[in-house]
Design a protein around this motif. Structure first.
Motif, PDB file in Angstrom:
ATOM      1  N   TYR A   1       5.783 -25.800 -21.023  1.00  0.00           N
ATOM      2  CA  TYR A   1       4.755 -25.187 -21.873  1.00  0.00           C
ATOM      3  C   TYR A   1       3.386 -25.732 -21.507  1.00  0.00           C
ATOM      4  N   SER A   2       2.401 -24.873 -21.618  1.00  0.00           N
ATOM      5  CA  SER A   2       1.002 -25.285 -21.493  1.00  0.00           C
ATOM      6  C   SER A   2       0.207 -24.417 -22.455  1.00  0.00           C
ATOM      7  N   GLY A   3      -0.181 -25.016 -23.576  1.00  0.00           N
ATOM      8  CA  GLY A   3      -0.859 -24.242 -24.610  1.00  0.00           C
ATOM      9  C   GLY A   3       0.098 -23.193 -25.158  1.00  0.00           C
ATOM     10  N   ASP A   4      -0.322 -21.942 -25.132  1.00  0.00           N
ATOM     11  CA  ASP A   4       0.522 -20.866 -25.653  1.00  0.00           C
ATOM     12  C   ASP A   4       1.314 -20.164 -24.546  1.00  0.00           C
ATOM     13  N   LYS A   5       1.269 -20.732 -23.338  1.00  0.00           N
ATOM     14  CA  LYS A   5       2.018 -20.140 -22.227  1.00  0.00           C
ATOM     15  C   LYS A   5       3.265 -20.970 -21.948  1.00  0.00           C
ATOM     16  N   PHE A   6       4.315 -20.306 -21.489  1.00  0.00           N
ATOM     17  CA  PHE A   6       5.551 -21.002 -21.165  1.00  0.00           C
ATOM     18  C   PHE A   6       6.200 -20.325 -19.953  1.00  0.00           C
ATOM     19  N   GLN A   7       7.054 -21.073 -19.266  1.00  0.00           N
ATOM     20  CA  GLN A   7       7.692 -20.564 -18.047  1.00  0.00           C
ATOM     21  C   GLN A   7       9.016 -21.294 -17.828  1.00  0.00           C
ATOM     22  N   LEU A   8      10.045 -20.518 -17.448  1.00  0.00           N
ATOM     23  CA  LEU A   8      11.324 -21.104 -17.060  1.00  0.00           C
ATOM     24  C   LEU A   8      11.182 -21.714 -15.667  1.00  0.00           C
ATOM     25  N   VAL A   9      11.632 -22.967 -15.505  1.00  0.00           N
ATOM     26  CA  VAL A   9      11.536 -23.654 -14.213  1.00  0.00           C
ATOM     27  C   VAL A   9      12.890 -24.263 -13.856  1.00  0.00           C
ATOM     28  N   THR A  10      13.039 -24.564 -12.568  1.00  0.00           N
ATOM     29  CA  THR A  10      14.185 -25.336 -12.081  1.00  0.00           C
ATOM     30  C   THR A  10      13.702 -26.758 -11.861  1.00  0.00           C
ATOM     31  N   VAL A  11      14.260 -27.701 -12.609  1.00  0.00           N
ATOM     32  CA  VAL A  11      13.834 -29.096 -12.545  1.00  0.00           C
ATOM     33  C   VAL A  11      14.708 -29.841 -11.540  1.00  0.00           C
TER      34      VAL A  11
ATOM     35  N   GLN B   1       5.016 -40.319  -9.332  1.00  0.00           N
ATOM     36  CA  GLN B   1       4.966 -41.518 -10.153  1.00  0.00           C
ATOM     37  C   GLN B   1       5.528 -41.202 -11.542  1.00  0.00           C
ATOM     38  N   ALA B   2       5.696 -42.232 -12.347  1.00  0.00           N
ATOM     39  CA  ALA B   2       6.164 -42.033 -13.725  1.00  0.00           C
ATOM     40  C   ALA B   2       5.189 -41.113 -14.468  1.00  0.00           C
ATOM     41  N   ASP B   3       5.759 -40.192 -15.246  1.00  0.00           N
ATOM     42  CA  ASP B   3       4.995 -39.228 -16.045  1.00  0.00           C
ATOM     43  C   ASP B   3       4.216 -38.231 -15.186  1.00  0.00           C
ATOM     44  N   GLU B   4       4.626 -38.085 -13.934  1.00  0.00           N
ATOM     45  CA  GLU B   4       4.030 -37.080 -13.055  1.00  0.00           C
ATOM     46  C   GLU B   4       5.070 -36.028 -12.689  1.00  0.00           C
ATOM     47  N   ILE B   5       4.587 -34.841 -12.413  1.00  0.00           N
ATOM     48  CA  ILE B   5       5.440 -33.764 -11.903  1.00  0.00           C
ATOM     49  C   ILE B   5       4.722 -33.112 -10.728  1.00  0.00           C
ATOM     50  N   TRP B   6       5.494 -32.912  -9.651  1.00  0.00           N
ATOM     51  CA  TRP B   6       5.003 -32.114  -8.532  1.00  0.00           C
ATOM     52  C   TRP B   6       5.521 -30.697  -8.719  1.00  0.00           C
ATOM     53  N   PHE B   7       4.751 -29.714  -8.321  1.00  0.00           N
ATOM     54  CA  PHE B   7       5.056 -28.335  -8.735  1.00  0.00           C
ATOM     55  C   PHE B   7       4.819 -27.359  -7.588  1.00  0.00           C
ATOM     56  N   GLU B   8       5.494 -26.210  -7.661  1.00  0.00           N
ATOM     57  CA  GLU B   8       5.230 -25.106  -6.756  1.00  0.00           C
ATOM     58  C   GLU B   8       3.950 -24.392  -7.181  1.00  0.00           C
ATOM     59  N   SER B   9       3.224 -23.856  -6.209  1.00  0.00           N
ATOM     60  CA  SER B   9       1.904 -23.278  -6.496  1.00  0.00           C
ATOM     61  C   SER B   9       1.988 -22.132  -7.503  1.00  0.00           C
ATOM     62  N   ARG B  10       3.059 -21.348  -7.465  1.00  0.00           N
ATOM     63  CA  ARG B  10       3.112 -20.201  -8.374  1.00  0.00           C
ATOM     64  C   ARG B  10       3.252 -20.614  -9.831  1.00  0.00           C
ATOM     65  N   LEU B  11       3.765 -21.824 -10.084  1.00  0.00           N
ATOM     66  CA  LEU B  11       3.855 -22.271 -11.476  1.00  0.00           C
ATOM     67  C   LEU B  11       2.461 -22.434 -12.064  1.00  0.00           C
ATOM     68  N   ALA B  12       1.566 -23.024 -11.271  1.00  0.00           N
ATOM     69  CA  ALA B  12       0.200 -23.212 -11.768  1.00  0.00           C
ATOM     70  C   ALA B  12      -0.450 -21.874 -12.079  1.00  0.00           C
ATOM     71  N   GLY B  13      -0.242 -20.881 -11.239  1.00  0.00           N
ATOM     72  CA  GLY B  13      -0.818 -19.571 -11.499  1.00  0.00           C
ATOM     73  C   GLY B  13      -0.234 -18.915 -12.730  1.00  0.00           C
ATOM     74  N   LEU B  14       1.071 -19.091 -12.944  1.00  0.00           N
ATOM     75  CA  LEU B  14       1.713 -18.479 -14.101  1.00  0.00           C
ATOM     76  C   LEU B  14       1.250 -19.114 -15.410  1.00  0.00           C
ATOM     77  N   LEU B  15       0.903 -20.412 -15.369  1.00  0.00           N
ATOM     78  CA  LEU B  15       0.498 -21.120 -16.596  1.00  0.00           C
ATOM     79  C   LEU B  15      -1.020 -21.246 -16.726  1.00  0.00           C
ATOM     80  N   GLY B  16      -1.783 -20.658 -15.798  1.00  0.00           N
ATOM     81  CA  GLY B  16      -3.242 -20.719 -15.913  1.00  0.00           C
ATOM     82  C   GLY B  16      -3.847 -21.982 -15.354  1.00  0.00           C
ATOM     83  N   HIS B  17      -3.188 -22.627 -14.389  1.00  0.00           N
ATOM     84  CA  HIS B  17      -3.684 -23.818 -13.690  1.00  0.00           C
ATOM     85  C   HIS B  17      -4.012 -24.971 -14.656  1.00  0.00           C
ATOM     86  N   PRO B  18      -3.031 -25.424 -15.430  1.00  0.00           N
ATOM     87  CA  PRO B  18      -3.286 -26.540 -16.364  1.00  0.00           C
ATOM     88  C   PRO B  18      -3.260 -27.884 -15.633  1.00  0.00           C
TER      89      PRO B  18
END
Length: 831
Positions: free
Chosen positions: A93-103, A128-145
């Motif tokens: 989740y990021s604000g009012d946006k959400f997306q199904l991901v493979t962790v 690092q701890a409390d960090e997540i690396w992500f695929e570029s399309r996730l950022a676009g789907l969630l509005g680049h949070p």
């Protein structure tokens, strides 16, 4: 006393060069086998090692539950590295946006092979701890949070993933992937008893430890656990690696066949040259035991000397070839034990098995040969010689390749060559009978020579034809494999996939790609459905079958279905006709074989809680390695019209380079095109497989290099066999040249006739080689390599002409000294 005599004779014949041919043959045998084995194994290990980067390890155990710690303890005891990864689906989740991901939650040490490719470069580090690396399309789907929520915790989005080494290739898995540390999973509170997760236990280490681990652990795995390696079909390189390894094994088997041919030729020649010696020894009272000890000792000493020289030559060959290989391949060093043992075993086995019958004939020479030189003793038992030769070849071939299919293919080709030599070769040589007595013309003299030496020429045809067969077979297979891989991975192979394309976005998306000058594949509709019945017979899962369930075992998951009006370009129709009516379906051949589906069967699917019955009218072979959209089941549009669908497509876009805008003539970078696509079609998921395509292409280039190197080695071995074969008839030819010179034949006539005689032998060998090579290629392509079968019509002209030219040049080169000597000198040599 006999041993002393044997040693004295051995030294004298060694100094006079009489043992040179058989030593050369055994050396060639051991050098070919040990050298090819060493080079082939190095290439196999390198290719497999490079390809293992596709799964980030050498072996993986895929399990829905945690494994017994004893299995991991076993891996540690064998010296294997291992890491445990966890994979599950969840919402972020990021604000009012959400997306199904493979962790993907990974431990320190991941990846064991390869590296993580970030947009900023490759790395072996982890989040690092409390960090997540992500695929570029996730950022676009969630509005680049900057941050996202996963379960009960908040994580920073720090690095953009271009590709994970073990990401695999599944364009239907549309959920973006995120990477996190294993220690952070507990913070999220997502994993609870009963949660659906996948544990990936990855292992890496030396080959012997991996084999021991596999033998120990694999039998303990349950039906729900999978053992995965680079050849398990889970990576796009699997087919290429399997075919390359089969080719390398085949090339080494061809080397063994060449070695055996050289041994047989040398042994025959050696024994023939000693017929008079045995007759004289028997005349002077030597016992059969003494003669056996004498020549048995010779054979043993020659074998040991040949093995020693062959092993040295094999080591030098491997050293020289390794210096030409790319550093990433040369760095791999397989164990020396197997090539050494194989070389020694080949030298001992081939020298004795292929020398047994000639030696028996030698020992059976009667004393009366001193007066009647045409006597040759043992005339029967040729079948025994054939049996011993084929048995030795089959045994050595199987010990090396561990494949009866490859071994029996080589043996079958040898048998066919023998039959053709008996029927066709001898008949063609006999054609010179009618003109054989006229020697005023070079062609007539050449035909007369063929007739006089019919038996010897038939033996020479064995060597000439065998060398040409091997060259044609290896050359054709190499070219077919390279062509196949080139078709699968052309320069413009798709490097982006688009999934979740809504029906209303299809036409605007096509217009967008046309405006950008992007050439894409067809857009394929995708509908998910489950196969439930075959001919009204209920399909059950493996688990249900193990617990006593009644029914045929089917596919325990939903399939991705599509419709097409025409057969896709990367599919091959094996049976039936492709989708002519509304209620028809085309089935992929592997699934059809697994489920026992045949033409005419009725299949029942459950789609959106509705049953759909269709009839199987065609079976297709799918080239999965093409990185194109592929499907197990293809329907007609009428059959799937009632159901909701999304679509997918793939396209090629040159990465980090200028792209011409078709209508405006502007230039934009590929990432700008992708960004524009995301902004215009936010619901479409974009999967970047460019890194995978590039890595796959590098593996294919290494495989291609290995095929070329092995072809060169077989070419050199074949040339040595041809040289050894032309050497075999020099003594007889020397006597004949002396007689012909005595009766007034000119030097020009003899040179031309000799060249023509060898050219005729080469042409006949070329014809025989084409027939046998076509037969061998048919067996290899249909039973081993799964390649298309076709006739090589140009060979029927090229092979006889090439054979004539090569053999004529070799024969003339070997006879040049004899042809240039005077009659008196020739008569002195024959005394």
């Amino acid at each position: 006393m006999a041993l002393t005599l044997a040693w004295r004779l051995f030294r004298r014949e060694l100094q006079q060069g009489q043992l040179l041919l058989i030593i050369l043959a055994i050396t060639l045998a051991v050098l070919s086998v040990s050298g090819l084995a060493r080079v082939s194994e190095r290439l196999q290990v390198a290719i497999t090692g490079q390809a293992s980067q596709f799964i980030a390890a050498d072996r993986i155990i895929d399990s829905p539950v945690k494994m017994d710690t004893a299995i991991l303890a076993k891996a540690e005891a064998l010296g294997l590295k291992h890491v445990t990864n966890l994979q599950f689906n969840s919402m972020v989740y990021s604000g009012d946006k959400f997306q199904l991901v493979t962790v993907r939650a990974v431990e320190a040490g991941y990846p064991l092979k390869g590296a993580i490719e970030l947009r900023s470069g490759t790395t072996k580090a982890l989040p690092q701890a409390d960090e997540i690396w992500f695929e570029s399309r996730l950022a676009g789907l969630l509005g680049h949070p900057q941050t996202i929520e996963l379960g009960n915790s908040e994580f920073s989005l720090t690095h953009e993933i271009r590709r994970l080494p073990d990401a695999g290739f599944n364009p239907f898995a549309s959920s973006p992937v995120v990477l996190m540390r294993m220690e952070d999973v507990a913070k999220t509170g997502i994993i609870q008893p009963g949660s659906r997760v996948t544990y990936l236990y990855q292992f890496a280490g030396d080959d012997a430890a991996l084999k021991a681990f596999e033998q120990s652990v694999k039998p303990q795995l349950t039906q729900s656990q999978r053992w995965v390696d680079v050849q398990a079909g889970d990576s796009p390189i699997a087919s290429a690696v399997k075919r390359a390894e089969r080719f390398l094994l085949l090339a080494s088997l061809m080397g063994i066949a060449l070695a055996c041919a050289a041994i047989g030729i040398a042994a025959q020649r050696y024994c023939q040259r000693h017929y008079d010696v045995v007759a004289m020894l028997k005349t002077f009272g030597a016992s059969a035991k003494q003669i056996r000890l004498l020549f048995g000792t010779h054979l043993l000493l020659v074998t040991l000397l040949g093995i020693g020289l062959g092993l040295i030559g094999g080591a030098l060959l491997d050293l020289g070839i390794s210096g030409l290989l790319p550093p990433e391949i040369a760095a791999y060093s397989p164990p020396l034990t197997r090539p050494l043992l194989l070389g020694i075993g080949t030298g001992l086995l081939s020298s004795f098995m292929f020398s047994a019958y000639p030696l028996l004939r030698l020992l059976a020479i009667p004393p009366l040969r001193v007066l009647q030189r045409q006597l040759e003793g043992l005339q029967l038992g040729a079948w025994l010689h054939l049996l011993l030769c084929l048995s030795a070849m089959a045994l050595m071939g199987y010990l090396y390749s561990q494949s009866w299919v490859l071994t029996l293919t080589v043996v079958a080709a040898v048998l066919l060559l023998g039959v053709l030599l008996t029927v066709l070769g001898f008949a063609m040589i006999r054609l010179g009978h009618s003109v054989g007595m006229k020697t005023t013309h070079p062609m007539q003299l050449a035909l007369a020579g063929l007739r006089r030496r019919a038996r010897q020429n038939a033996l020479q045809l064995v060597g000439f034809s065998a060398a040409l067969v091997l060259l044609l077979t290896i050359l054709a297979l190499r070219q077919d494999l390279l062509n196949e891989w080139q078709k699968q991975l052309p320069d413009n192979a798709p490097n982006y996939f688009l999934v979740n394309i809504a029906p209303e976005d299809t036409e605007p998306l096509q217009a967008f790609m046309q405006a950008q000058g992007i050439i894409a594949t067809d857009i394929y509709p995708v509908i998910r459905g489950r196969l439930t019945h075959i001919n009204d017979e209920l399909l059950i899962s493996n688990e249900e079958a193990q617990t006593g369930g009644q029914g045929r075992v089917g596919i325990s998951r939903e399939l991705n279905l599509t419709w097409r009006h025409q057969l896709p370009s990367n599919n091959e129709l094996l049976e039936g006709q492709f989708n002519q009516a509304a209620d028809e379906v085309s089935v992929e051949s592997g699934v059809a074989e697994r489920l026992g589906i045949t033409i005419g069967d009725t299949l029942t699917y459950m789609i959106d809680n509705q049953a759909l019955n269709v009839k199987v009218t065609s079976i297709r072979r799918v080239h999965w390695e093409t990185l194109q959209p592929n499907f197990f089941m293809i329907f007609t549009q009428e059959a799937l019209a009632p159901f909701a669908y999304t679509s997918m497509a793939s396209f090629y876009l040159q990465d980090s380079a200028a792209q011409e805008l078709a209508n405006q003539g502007e230039s934009v970078a590929s990432n700008a095109v992708i960004l524009a696509l995301i902004q215009q079609f936010p619901t479409v998921s974009i999967i970047d497989v460019g890194a995978m395509v590039e890595q796959l292409r590098q593996i294919i280039e290494q495989v291609s290099l290995s095929l070329t190197l092995v072809l060169v080695l077989v070419l050199l071995a074949s040339a040595l066999v041809l040289i050894a074969q032309t050497e075999a008839g020099m003594a007889t030819r020397q006597r004949e040249l002396a007689v012909l010179r005595t009766f007034g034949a000119s030097g020009g006539l003899l040179r031309t006739a000799t060249g023509l005689e060898f050219a005729l032998l080469g042409a006949i060998a070329g014809v025989l080689a084409v027939i046998v090579a076509e037969f061998a290629l048919y067996l290899l392509k249909t039973q081993v390599f799964e390649l298309n079968v076709y006739m090589h019509w140009p060979w029927w002209g090229i092979a006889p002409m090439s054979g004539a030219l090569i053999v004529a040049l070799l024969g003339y080169w070997r006879c040049r000294q004899l042809l240039n000597q005077s009659c008196a000198d020739l008569l002195k040599l024959t005394v």
